[in-house]
Design a protein around this motif. Structure first.
Motif, mmCIF file in Angstrom:
data_model
loop_
_atom_site.group_PDB
_atom_site.id
_atom_site.type_symbol
_atom_site.label_atom_id
_atom_site.label_comp_id
_atom_site.label_asym_id
_atom_site.label_seq_id
_atom_site.Cartn_x
_atom_site.Cartn_y
_atom_site.Cartn_z
ATOM 1 N N SER A 35 0.806 -1.225 0.000
ATOM 2 C CA SER A 35 0.000 0.000 0.000
ATOM 3 C C SER A 35 0.835 1.269 0.000
ATOM 4 O O SER A 35 0.545 2.210 -0.748
ATOM 5 C CB SER A 35 -0.925 0.026 1.220
ATOM 6 N N GLU A 83 -6.830 1.358 2.846
ATOM 7 C CA GLU A 83 -6.261 0.060 3.190
ATOM 8 C C GLU A 83 -5.078 0.216 4.143
ATOM 9 O O GLU A 83 -4.940 -0.529 5.118
ATOM 10 C CB GLU A 83 -5.821 -0.658 1.916
ATOM 11 N N TYR A 84 -4.232 1.181 3.877
ATOM 12 C CA TYR A 84 -3.064 1.420 4.721
ATOM 13 C C TYR A 84 -3.480 1.826 6.126
ATOM 14 O O TYR A 84 -2.912 1.361 7.115
ATOM 15 C CB TYR A 84 -2.173 2.490 4.078
ATOM 16 N N THR A 87 -4.522 -1.216 8.050
ATOM 17 C CA THR A 87 -3.423 -2.107 8.485
ATOM 18 C C THR A 87 -2.661 -1.523 9.670
ATOM 19 O O THR A 87 -2.048 -2.267 10.411
ATOM 20 C CB THR A 87 -2.425 -2.357 7.323
#
Length: 93
Positions: A35, A83-84, A87
């Motif tokens: 990402s 998405e990053y 995470t």
């Protein structure tokens, strides 16, 4: 700059149209890439987009090139930024 008869709506429609098409394609094609590099690359492309406004002067071509470059960069970094962030968050939060 371009007057009241300029096709402002057509210009504004370029970004959403490109995002709708490019985000799924770029997302599927770049699945193996992490990402953070995708965010950096997309942000770099988007950051270069104002170059067209200075290089090509006051023209429709400059505005269209700016919007296309900005949209490509956004299609790369935008989905990966979500998405990053997911995470980085702790599990369950």
């Amino acid at each position: 700059m371009f007057g009241p008869n300029a096709p402002y709506g057509a210009f504004y429609a370029i970004n959403p149209a490109m995002i709708i098409v490019l985000v799924p394609l770029v997302g599927a094609a770049s699945r193996p890439i992490a990402s953070f590099p995708m965010i950096l690359g997309g942000a770099a492309v988007a950051a270069v987009s104002p170059f067209w406004l200075t290089a090509l002067g006051d023209s429709y071509v400059a505005v269209i090139a700016f919007l296309i470059t900005l949209s490509v960069g956004e299609a790369v970094y935008s989905p990966r930024s979500y998405e990053y962030a997911m995470t980085l968050s702790p599990v369950g939060q």
